[in-house]
Design an enzyme around this catalytic site. Structure first.
Site, mmCIF file in Angstrom:
data_model
loop_
_atom_site.group_PDB
_atom_site.id
_atom_site.type_symbol
_atom_site.label_atom_id
_atom_site.label_comp_id
_atom_site.label_asym_id
_atom_site.label_seq_id
_atom_site.Cartn_x
_atom_site.Cartn_y
_atom_site.Cartn_z
ATOM 1 N N ASN A 150 0.792 -1.237 0.000
ATOM 2 C CA ASN A 150 0.000 0.000 0.000
ATOM 3 C C ASN A 150 0.823 1.286 0.000
ATOM 4 O O ASN A 150 0.298 2.336 -0.349
ATOM 5 C CB ASN A 150 -1.016 -0.009 1.142
ATOM 6 C CG ASN A 150 -0.359 0.031 2.505
ATOM 7 O OD1 ASN A 150 0.703 -0.549 2.694
ATOM 8 N ND2 ASN A 150 -0.962 0.720 3.438
ATOM 9 N N LYS B 232 12.664 -7.453 0.254
ATOM 10 C CA LYS B 232 11.599 -8.100 -0.520
ATOM 11 C C LYS B 232 10.338 -7.239 -0.509
ATOM 12 O O LYS B 232 9.652 -7.131 0.505
ATOM 13 C CB LYS B 232 11.249 -9.479 0.076
ATOM 14 C CG LYS B 232 10.342 -10.260 -0.872
ATOM 15 C CD LYS B 232 9.375 -11.178 -0.180
ATOM 16 C CE LYS B 232 7.999 -10.613 0.018
ATOM 17 N NZ LYS B 232 7.226 -10.276 -1.163
ATOM 18 N N GLU C 294 5.186 -3.821 11.976
ATOM 19 C CA GLU C 294 4.087 -2.851 11.922
ATOM 20 C C GLU C 294 2.950 -3.506 11.162
ATOM 21 O O GLU C 294 3.144 -3.938 10.020
ATOM 22 C CB GLU C 294 4.519 -1.564 11.221
ATOM 23 C CG GLU C 294 5.442 -0.683 12.037
ATOM 24 C CD GLU C 294 4.841 -0.227 13.359
ATOM 25 O OE1 GLU C 294 3.599 -0.198 13.481
ATOM 26 O OE2 GLU C 294 5.617 0.064 14.278
ATOM 27 N N CYS D 122 -2.868 1.771 6.702
ATOM 28 C CA CYS D 122 -2.935 1.150 8.032
ATOM 29 C C CYS D 122 -3.457 2.148 9.053
ATOM 30 O O CYS D 122 -3.989 1.767 10.086
ATOM 31 C CB CYS D 122 -1.563 0.648 8.433
ATOM 32 S SG CYS D 122 -0.299 1.903 8.202
ATOM 33 N N GLU E 62 9.595 2.831 14.068
ATOM 34 C CA GLU E 62 10.259 3.151 12.814
ATOM 35 C C GLU E 62 10.365 4.670 12.697
ATOM 36 O O GLU E 62 9.638 5.411 13.351
ATOM 37 C CB GLU E 62 9.444 2.620 11.628
ATOM 38 C CG GLU E 62 9.237 1.121 11.697
ATOM 39 C CD GLU E 62 8.970 0.509 10.346
ATOM 40 O OE1 GLU E 62 9.915 0.339 9.574
ATOM 41 O OE2 GLU E 62 7.800 0.201 10.068
#
Ligand code: NAP
Length: 478
Positions: A150, A173, A248, A282, A459
Site C-alpha cells: 500500500n 523483498k 508494523e 494502516c 520506525e
C-alpha cells in the site's frame, strides 16, 4: 514489448526463472513492466552476498554512507513525478498522492543520510576508579526487509535508509503486487554507488522469498510491515531462530467527533482519513465515533462529501479516489460491505463502479448505525469503508475508541482543550491526532503503534536506530 526488470543480487542484475506482469489496477489491459520473481536459491545468494558485504559496510565512514543516501534522496526528489506516476500506475493511489509519497521517500533518504553522521554514543564515568565506559552503537548485521503493497515507495524508504545509515546490509523483498517502485529504488541506489552486496533486491512471493529470509540463520534481523496473520507467522519463525524483529501491522483506527467539534474540520478529517488512498492505509480512520448531538449533522455532511468524491483512473487529473489494488482486496471489501448490511448497518455508497477502462473501482462506503461489537467494526477491512458509531458522550467515545485489539493511530475532533488533552493521554495508540485525520504523518518523527498493531521499536526519525543498531558497552582501564 513489455520491459523486463531483474533482481539486484551481490551487485549484479540477476534474471529470474519466472517473471510476473505488473498490472495497473485502473486499467487491467495496461502492464507496467514484467518483474523477475526470485527463487529461494536467489534469496540465499542475496543473503550470502549481504553477509559478505557487512564487514566493509559496517566499517565504512559515516561520510560514505551519507553521500550514497543523500545522492539517492536527491535523485528521488528530482524524479518524483516519474516515480509517483509509476507508483499510481502500479498501486492505484491518485497521481498527487503518488508524487507526494515519492517526495516523502526522497526526504526520508535525506533525513537518514544525516542520521549516518549523527550516530553518536555516550561516555559515562565508571563506578570504579580509573575505568572509563563508552557506549556505542553498531549495525545489527544482515537485515531482511519485507514490505506491503500500500505504500510502495515510502515504506521501503523508511526501512532501507535507516538500515544502511546504521551500517547494516540489506536484503529487501517488496510486495509481489508492487515491484515497480522497489526496482526503481534499487536502480537509484546502484547508481548512487552502493557497494556490491550491501543492498540486495529480491522481488517475489512472500511464501518463497519471504520465508527464505525469515528462515535463514544468516539474517540477523527482520523488519516487517503487513497484515497481522503474516506478522504472527513471521514472529514465530523469528523467535525460533532468535532474530531481532520489528513489525508494523494492521489498524482499526478510531476518529472521535465530539459535539463541540468544528463540523468542517471533523468532516474534512474523516473523509480524508477514511477514504483517501482508497482507504488502503494502516492508519485509515475506519471507525468514526460520534457523540449524539452532532451525529446526524456529521453523517449528512460526510455523506454529501463522499457522494461528490470522484472515483476514477488514478492517473486522470481530478480523480480523488483511485481503484482498489486488486481483485482479492476488492472481493474482501465487497464481502465486508455485504456483512455490514447483515449486521444491520445502513450502507451509503459501497457500489462497484464501471469506468472507461476495466479496473477495480468501488465507491466509498459509510456504514451508518454501526456498533463496536460488529465484525465490521472490529476487523481490518483495508478498503474505502468506514463505520459510524454513535455514542452518548466523551467518556463512552474514549472507551469505544480503546475497545479494539489494535493501537496504531487515534484521532479526536473537538474544540475542548480538556477533552483533547485527556484523549492524548488516554488513547491506547502509538500516534494521536487532534483535529487532523488519523492518517498523514511527518517523516522525521517516530511512527508505530501498540497492542496488536506493532511489535518492537518504532520506525522513522531518530528512534529508528533502536532497531537498526545494537548497543556495545566498552570498559577501559586507563
Ligand atoms: P501481507 O499480505 O501481510 O504482506 C506483507 C508482506 O509480507 C508482503 O511482501 C508479502 O509477500 C510478505 N509475506 C507474505 N507471506 C509471507 C511469509 N510467509 N513469510 C514472509 N513474508 C511473507 O500484507 P499486505 O496485504 O501486503 O498489506 C496490507 C497490510 O499491511 C494491512 O494489514 C495493513 O494494515 C498493513 N500495513 C501496516 C502498516 C503499518 O505501518 N502499521 C503500514 C502499511 C500497511 P507477497 O509479495 O507474497 O504479498
Amino acid at each position: 514489448m513489455v520491459e523486463r526488470h531483474d533482481n539486484l543480487i551481490g551487485g549484479e542484475w540477476v534474471k529470474g526463472s519466472e517473471y510476473a506482469p505488473n498490472v495497473n489496477p485502473s486499467d487491467l489491459s495496461d502492464v507496467a513492466g514484467e518483474y523477475a520473481r526470485a527463487s529461494a536459491a536467489d534469496a540465499a545468494t542475496a543473503i550470502a552476498a549481504a553477509k559478505e558485504a557487512f564487514h566493509g559496510w559496517s566499517r565504512a565512514t559515516p561520510q560514505v554512507r551519507f553521500e550514497i543516501l543523500d545522492a539517492a534522496g536527491t535523485r528521488i526528489l528530482a524524479e518524483k513525478e516519474r516515480l509517483g506516476t509509476l507508483l499510481s500506475r502500479e498501486e492505484g493511489k491518485t497521481l498527487p498522492e503518488g508524487i507526494g509519497e515519492a517526495a516523502r521517500a526522497g526526504q526520508i533518504f535525506k533525513f537518514f543520510a544525516g542520521e549516518a553522521l549523527r550516530l553518536g554514543g555516550e561516555t559515562i564515568p565508571s563506578v570504579r576508579p580509573g575505568v572509563g565506559v563508552e557506549i556505542t552503537r553498531e549495525g545489527v548485521g544482515v537485515v531482511g526487509l519485507i514490505t506491503p503493497w500500500n505504500f510502495p515507495i515510502a515504506i521501503p524508504a523508511w526501512k532501507i535508509a535507516p538500515a544502511l545509515a546504521c551500517g547494516n546490509t540489506v536484503v529487501f523483498k517488496p510486495a509481489d503486487l508492487v515491484p515497480g517502485c522497489a526496482h526503481a529504488i534499487a536502480e537509484i541506489l546502484d547508481d548512487a554507488g552502493v557497494p556490491a552486496g550491501v543492498f540486495n533486491l529480491v522481488m517475489g512471493r512472500g511464501s518463497v522469498v519471504g520465508e527464505a529470509m525469515v528462515g535463514s540463520p544468516d539474517v540477523n534481523a527482520i523488519s516487517f510491515t503487513g497484515s497481522v496473520p503474516t506478522g504472527r507467522r513471521i514472529a514465530l519463525a523469528c523467535a525460533e531462530s532468535g532474530k531481532k524483529l520489528q513489525m508494523e501491522m494492521g489498524g482499526k483506527n478510531p476518529m472521535v467527533v465530539l459535539d463541540d467539534a468544528d463540523l468542517d474540520t471533523a468532516v474534512a478529517s474523516a473523509v480524508n482519513g477514511a477514504f483517501f488512498s482508497t482507504g488502503q492505509r494502516c492508519t485509515a480512520s475506519s471507525r468514526l465515533i460520534v457523540t449524539e448531538k452532532i451525529h446526524d449533522r456529521f453523517v449528512d455532511a460526510v455523506t454529501n462529501k463522499v457522494k461528490a468524491l470522484k472515483v476514477d483512473d488514478a492517473l486522470k487529473p481530478g480523480t480523488e479516489i483511485g481503484p482498489v489494488v486488486d481483485q482479492s482486496q476488492l472481493d474482501q471489501d465487497l464481502r465486508y460491505i455485504a456483512l455490514a448490511k447483515e449486521e444491520g448497518c445502513e450502507v451509503i455508497g459501497g457500489e462497484r463502479l464501471n469506468r472507461e477502462t476495466e479496473g477495480y473501482y468501488l465507491s466509498p462506503a459509510l456504514l451508518v448505525g454501526a456498533d463496536n461489537s460488529m465484525r465490521t467494526s472490529r476487523e481490518e477491512i483495508f478498503g474505502p469503508v468506514a463505520s459510524v458509531i454513535k455514542v452518548a458522550d466523551y467518556d463512552e467515545a474514549l472507551s469505544v475508541a480503546n475497545d479494539t485489539e489494535f493501537g496504531l493511530s487515534a484521532g479526536i475532533c473537538t474544540t475542548s482543550l480538556k477533552a483533547a488533552t485527556d484523549f492524548k493521554r488516554n488513547a491506547e495508540a502509538g500516534m494521536v491526532m487532534v483535529n487532523l485525520p488519523t492518517a498523514g504523518v511527518d517523516y522525521h518523527v517516530p511512527f508505530g503503534g501498540r497492542k496488536g498493531s506493532s511489535q518492537g521499536p518504532r520506525e522513522q526519525g531518530a528512534y529508528a536506530r533502536e532497531f537498526y543498531t545494537t548497543v556495545k558497552t566498552a570498559y577501559t582501564q586507563a
